[in-house]
Write a protein that holds these residues in place. Structure first.
Motif, PDB file in Angstrom:
ATOM      1  N   VAL A   1       0.844  -1.204   0.000  1.00 29.70           N
ATOM      2  CA  VAL A   1       0.000   0.000   0.000  1.00 29.70           C
ATOM      3  C   VAL A   1       0.873   1.247   0.000  1.00 29.70           C
ATOM      4  CG1 VAL A   1      -1.651   1.342   1.357  1.00 29.70           C
ATOM      5  CG2 VAL A   1      -1.966  -1.128   1.103  1.00 29.70           C
ATOM      6  N   SER A   2       1.897   1.227   0.824  1.00 33.99           N
ATOM      7  CA  SER A   2       2.809   2.362   0.927  1.00 33.99           C
ATOM      8  C   SER A   2       3.476   2.658  -0.410  1.00 33.99           C
ATOM      9  CB  SER A   2       3.864   2.067   1.995  1.00 33.99           C
ATOM     10  OG  SER A   2       4.857   3.055   2.001  1.00 33.99           O
ATOM     11  N   THR A   3       3.950   1.620  -1.078  1.00 32.01           N
ATOM     12  CA  THR A   3       4.645   1.798  -2.355  1.00 32.01           C
ATOM     13  C   THR A   3       3.740   2.416  -3.404  1.00 32.01           C
ATOM     14  OG1 THR A   3       6.063  -0.105  -1.860  1.00 32.01           O
ATOM     15  CG2 THR A   3       5.965   0.627  -4.149  1.00 32.01           C
ATOM     16  N   GLN A   4       2.520   1.893  -3.519  1.00 31.54           N
ATOM     17  CA  GLN A   4       1.586   2.437  -4.500  1.00 31.54           C
ATOM     18  C   GLN A   4       1.257   3.894  -4.188  1.00 31.54           C
ATOM     19  OE1 GLN A   4       0.662   0.460  -7.259  1.00 31.54           O
ATOM     20  NE2 GLN A   4       2.316  -0.671  -6.272  1.00 31.54           N
ATOM     21  N   MET A   5       1.097   4.210  -2.915  1.00 26.96           N
ATOM     22  CA  MET A   5       0.731   5.571  -2.526  1.00 26.96           C
ATOM     23  C   MET A   5       1.853   6.560  -2.827  1.00 26.96           C
ATOM     24  SD  MET A   5      -0.493   6.937   1.220  1.00 26.96           S
ATOM     25  CE  MET A   5       1.143   6.719   1.939  1.00 26.96           C
ATOM     26  N   VAL A   6       3.076   6.200  -2.458  1.00 25.54           N
ATOM     27  CA  VAL A   6       4.162   7.164  -2.619  1.00 25.54           C
ATOM     28  C   VAL A   6       4.659   7.261  -4.052  1.00 25.54           C
ATOM     29  CG1 VAL A   6       4.894   6.935  -0.221  1.00 25.54           C
ATOM     30  CG2 VAL A   6       5.998   5.535  -1.967  1.00 25.54           C
TER      31      VAL A   6
ATOM     32  N   LEU B   1       5.140   1.798 -13.750  1.00 24.23           N
ATOM     33  CA  LEU B   1       6.169   1.489 -12.755  1.00 24.23           C
ATOM     34  C   LEU B   1       5.547   0.995 -11.453  1.00 24.23           C
ATOM     35  CD1 LEU B   1       8.623   4.488 -13.279  1.00 24.23           C
ATOM     36  CD2 LEU B   1       9.003   2.095 -13.916  1.00 24.23           C
ATOM     37  N   ALA B   2       4.413   1.568 -11.081  1.00 27.01           N
ATOM     38  CA  ALA B   2       3.732   1.128  -9.861  1.00 27.01           C
ATOM     39  C   ALA B   2       3.282  -0.330  -9.986  1.00 27.01           C
ATOM     40  CB  ALA B   2       2.526   2.023  -9.577  1.00 27.01           C
ATOM     41  N   LEU B   3       2.791  -0.706 -11.160  1.00 27.51           N
ATOM     42  CA  LEU B   3       2.368  -2.091 -11.381  1.00 27.51           C
ATOM     43  C   LEU B   3       3.567  -3.037 -11.312  1.00 27.51           C
ATOM     44  CD1 LEU B   3      -0.197  -1.603 -14.307  1.00 27.51           C
ATOM     45  CD2 LEU B   3      -0.705  -2.151 -11.915  1.00 27.51           C
ATOM     46  N   VAL B   4       4.682  -2.631 -11.895  1.00 38.16           N
ATOM     47  CA  VAL B   4       5.882  -3.472 -11.866  1.00 38.16           C
ATOM     48  C   VAL B   4       6.374  -3.661 -10.435  1.00 38.16           C
ATOM     49  CG1 VAL B   4       8.312  -3.603 -12.539  1.00 38.16           C
ATOM     50  CG2 VAL B   4       6.588  -2.892 -14.212  1.00 38.16           C
ATOM     51  N   LEU B   5       6.417  -2.578  -9.665  1.00 37.72           N
ATOM     52  CA  LEU B   5       6.873  -2.684  -8.279  1.00 37.72           C
ATOM     53  C   LEU B   5       5.939  -3.556  -7.453  1.00 37.72           C
ATOM     54  CD1 LEU B   5       8.137   0.901  -7.356  1.00 37.72           C
ATOM     55  CD2 LEU B   5       9.487  -1.157  -7.750  1.00 37.72           C
ATOM     56  N   ASP B   6       4.643  -3.461  -7.716  1.00 32.08           N
ATOM     57  CA  ASP B   6       3.700  -4.291  -6.963  1.00 32.08           C
ATOM     58  C   ASP B   6       3.899  -5.770  -7.278  1.00 32.08           C
ATOM     59  OD1 ASP B   6       1.479  -4.242  -5.066  1.00 32.08           O
ATOM     60  OD2 ASP B   6       0.292  -5.079  -6.697  1.00 32.08           O
TER      61      ASP B   6
END
Length: 213
Positions: free
Chosen positions: A141-146, A191-196
């Motif tokens: 959640v934190s990663t997607q938010m930031v 990038l958010a999808l890749v990190l998730d």
């Protein structure tokens, strides 16, 4: 738009790297801070309530406002961006870490202590591994938010893809303004999808086999 992306592919790649680097480093730092705080407060109902309140209130602070406050002591550049992104990154992890640690079966903790394990060893070898799936959910959640907040950091000349968005919005109606804003936005989403996906893989590799869903 395709021509815009091709002509600026080097700049886009560089700023995408900056964006991911900022997010990943701040999430790691925020996670470490959150875990330390959670380990200090989760055994106390009062301290837990305070931590949850701080987490909830912190998330209501507008990112623009926080960045604006940080300009006076730190000026423009990467420092206020890192502080702001780390602050927001720590909040969801803190809440989940407190919930995860408090939810560990007390019988397991007592068994570990009965075997002669110290409080620190019990925390590191029993409680944290059992709470890890809940903590990792907070990290996701934190990663997607930031990812989005890191884009706003361009307001204080922070690194990343937010520069494309702010440039496009500042020249709205001009040549390539929409292309610039869309490029930054779409790149951040991808990038958010890749990190998730990478965090899902990390969870698969690091979650103890016995507690996997």
């Amino acid at each position: 738009m395709w021509d815009f992306v091709v002509d600026r592919r080097g700049q886009i790649a560089y700023q995408a790297f900056q964006h991911v680097s900022l997010v990943v480093q701040c999430v790691v730092l925020g996670t470490l801070i959150a875990l330390v705080l959670a380990a200090l407060v989760y055994r106390s109902a009062l301290a837990t309530s305070v931590a949850n309140a701080v987490s909830a209130v912190g998330l209501t602070i507008p990112a623009f406002a926080l960045l604006g406050f940080l300009l006076a002591p730190f000026g423009f550049g990467i420092t206020p961006a890192v502080i702001a992104v780390t602050f927001y990154a720590a909040l969801p992890v803190l809440r989940n870490a407190v919930v995860g640690l408090a939810g560990v079966d007390r019988a397991l903790i007592e068994s570990a202590r009965g075997m002669g394990m110290s409080r620190m060893a019990t925390l590191l070898r029993v409680e944290l591994p059992l709470a890890w799936p809940v903590i990792l959910a907070g990290v996701r959640v934190s990663t997607q938010m930031v990812m989005g907040i890191a884009a706003i950091a361009a307001y204080v000349l922070g690194p990343g893809l937010g520069g494309f968005i702010f440039t496009g919005l500042a020249r709205l109606g001009g040549a390539n303004s929409v292309n610039s804003a869309l490029t930054g936005t779409i790149a951040i989403v991808l990038l958010a999808l890749v990190l998730d996906l990478l965090l899902l893989l990390l969870g698969r590799l690091t979650t103890p086999r016995g507690i996997r869903v």
